[in-house]
Write an enzyme that holds these catalytic residues in place. Structure first.
Site, mmCIF file in Angstrom:
data_model
loop_
_atom_site.group_PDB
_atom_site.id
_atom_site.type_symbol
_atom_site.label_atom_id
_atom_site.label_comp_id
_atom_site.label_asym_id
_atom_site.label_seq_id
_atom_site.Cartn_x
_atom_site.Cartn_y
_atom_site.Cartn_z
ATOM 1 C CD GLU A 1 3.384 -6.155 -2.102
ATOM 2 O OE1 GLU A 1 3.181 -5.798 -1.034
ATOM 3 O OE2 GLU A 1 2.724 -7.365 -2.555
ATOM 4 C CG ASP B 1 -0.190 -0.266 2.439
ATOM 5 O OD1 ASP B 1 0.314 0.841 3.053
ATOM 6 O OD2 ASP B 1 0.067 -1.275 2.969
ATOM 7 C CG ASP C 1 -3.124 -12.313 8.990
ATOM 8 O OD1 ASP C 1 -2.245 -11.629 9.581
ATOM 9 O OD2 ASP C 1 -4.432 -12.596 8.809
ATOM 10 N N GLY D 1 9.945 -11.332 -1.418
ATOM 11 C CA GLY D 1 10.963 -11.103 -0.434
ATOM 12 C C GLY D 1 11.753 -12.045 0.179
ATOM 13 C CG ASP E 1 3.913 -3.236 6.001
ATOM 14 O OD1 ASP E 1 2.938 -3.939 6.702
ATOM 15 O OD2 ASP E 1 3.670 -2.052 5.395
ATOM 16 C CB SER E 2 4.389 -9.859 5.871
ATOM 17 O OG SER E 2 3.820 -10.301 7.310
ATOM 18 N N PRO F 1 1.826 -16.559 -0.085
ATOM 19 C CG PRO F 1 1.723 -14.635 -1.178
ATOM 20 C CD PRO F 1 0.725 -15.634 -0.723
HETATM 21 N N1 SAM Z 1 -0.788 -3.484 7.201
HETATM 22 C C1 SAM Z 1 -1.121 -4.999 6.560
HETATM 23 C C2 SAM Z 1 -1.460 -5.931 7.537
HETATM 24 O O1 SAM Z 1 -1.050 -6.113 8.671
HETATM 25 O O2 SAM Z 1 -2.462 -6.545 7.336
HETATM 26 C C3 SAM Z 1 -0.008 -5.345 5.667
HETATM 27 C C4 SAM Z 1 0.055 -4.575 4.485
HETATM 28 S S1 SAM Z 1 0.844 -4.689 3.042
HETATM 29 C C5 SAM Z 1 -0.676 -4.807 1.992
HETATM 30 C C6 SAM Z 1 1.041 -6.616 2.996
HETATM 31 C C7 SAM Z 1 1.793 -7.118 1.842
HETATM 32 O O3 SAM Z 1 2.884 -8.290 1.960
HETATM 33 C C8 SAM Z 1 0.746 -7.617 0.614
HETATM 34 O O4 SAM Z 1 0.556 -6.509 -0.253
HETATM 35 C C9 SAM Z 1 1.384 -8.943 0.116
HETATM 36 O O5 SAM Z 1 1.234 -9.012 -1.393
HETATM 37 C C10 SAM Z 1 2.786 -8.623 0.635
HETATM 38 N N2 SAM Z 1 3.725 -9.887 0.504
HETATM 39 C C11 SAM Z 1 3.161 -11.302 1.136
HETATM 40 N N3 SAM Z 1 3.968 -12.194 0.901
HETATM 41 C C12 SAM Z 1 5.240 -11.491 0.509
HETATM 42 C C13 SAM Z 1 6.545 -11.795 0.013
HETATM 43 N N4 SAM Z 1 6.945 -13.377 0.109
HETATM 44 N N5 SAM Z 1 7.297 -11.134 -0.489
HETATM 45 C C14 SAM Z 1 6.846 -9.854 -0.651
HETATM 46 N N6 SAM Z 1 5.711 -9.318 -0.084
HETATM 47 C C15 SAM Z 1 4.877 -10.168 0.216
#
Ligand code: SAM
Length: 286
Positions: free
Chosen positions: A108, A88, A160, A140, A157-158, A164
């Site tokens: 991301e 975001d 749950d 990541g 900042d992931s 992925p």
């Molecule tokens: N603030 C949020 C929460 O705690 O619910 C998290 C926000 S951010 C949108 C989380 C992001 O992590 C998602 O957009 C997702 O696509 C990304 N994500 C998940 N797995 C990932 C990975 N292996 N590498 C990079 N980004 C990843």
């Protein structure tokens, strides 16, 4: 009769949060998840991944202040910062407010999240074109394994631990994070809820303790994550989040925040007894 649209986020199998939707702004399905942006009645624009609330305009400042400014004000001179996830853009926005940060790399996995937020949630995505931001669409997990860079502060900042994001809670990932951190590096991670996900907190802290000398948990309050009280973990090769916190750096930064301040920084590490008890032996602020 006009029909009303509500978003209902189901949490585990016994709880849900319903928010009234005024308008659906974007709906898509990427290789990784469903991505929706909606305009809500009371919370402004909202991003959902797989039907789970990620961000709302109303309260995103609490999460982004606390994930970014706690580590950036403990490390005495953060220049090179890595964000994993954070699609975001809110975490990158806060990191880039620190004028000492020379480069912020954000990795991301999902281009659709970045595109949807760029188009519909400028409040969080407003720094995507900042020349100090190196925005990569990549996994990541793979990035930390392969990078040769050393980072002063790493922010996970992931979502749950499903899909992925599942490996982002595992031991191999954190060993790779440790390896790509400077000798005095700090890592902060989205740490779930002591009310509803103590088991995930225990497992994440167990992993962190296998890699870092000392680990901590800190809390903040928000409106949209289940239970309202949410956590981040803090681990460092060198720094203690309170003993090495220099309040004058906050004052000298000239930055103003809607959530973060020196007293909040300190108080966030004071945990209620049920959390201390459940995390006994896993946190140095227990
Ligand atoms: N603030 C949020 C929460 O705690 O619910 C998290 C926000 S951010 C949108 C989380 C992001 O992590 C998602 O957009 C997702 O696509 C990304 N994500 C998940 N797995 C990932 C990975 N292996 N590498 C990079 N980004 C990843």
């Amino acid at each position: 009769m006009h029909s009303e649209l509500w978003i209902e986020e189901k949490f585990q199998d016994f709880l849900s949060l319903k928010i009234k939707v005024e308008k659906v702004l974007f709906s898509g399905k990427s290789d990784f998840q469903t991505v929706d942006v909606v305009e809500t009645r009371g919370h402004g624009k909202m991003l959902l991944n797989d039907g789970l609330i990620m961000v709302t305009e109303r309260d995103e400042f609490a999460y982004h202040d606390m994930i970014a400014h706690v580590p950036l004000f403990v490390h005495p001179n953060p220049k090179n910062v890595l964000i994993i996830g954070g699609g975001d853009g809110g975490t990158a926005r806060e990191v880039l407010r620190h004028s000492g940060v020379e480069k912020c790399t954000m990795v991301e996995i999902d281009a659709m999240v970045v595109k949807a937020c760029r188009e519909h949630i400028p409040q969080t995505s407003c720094e995507f074109d900042n020349p100090r931001l190196n925005l990569l669409i990549a996994d990541g997990v793979k990035f930390v394994k392969e990078t040769n860079e050393k980072f002063d502060v790493v922010i996970i900042d992931s979502t749950d631990p499903i899909g992925p994001a599942a490996p982002l809670f595992g031991p191999e990932f954190y060993q790779d994070v440790f390896n790509c951190m400077a000798d005095d590096g700090v890592v902060v991670s989205q740490g779930e809820s002591s009310w509803y996900a103590m088991d995930i907190q225990q497992s994440l802290l167990h992993v962190l303790n296998s890699v870092f000398p000392q680990c901590f948990l800190y809390n903040f309050s928000n409106l949209t994550y289940p239970g309202g009280l949410w956590s981040f973990t803090f681990a460092s090769k060198k720094y203690h989040p309170l003993q090495d916190f220099n309040r004058s750096r906050v004052h000298n930064s000239g930055l103003e925040f809607d959530y973060y301040n020196c007293a909040v920084h300190k108080a966030a590490f004071s945990l209620p007894n049920f959390a201390r008890k459940g995390l006994e032996g896993l946190i140095a602020n227990g």
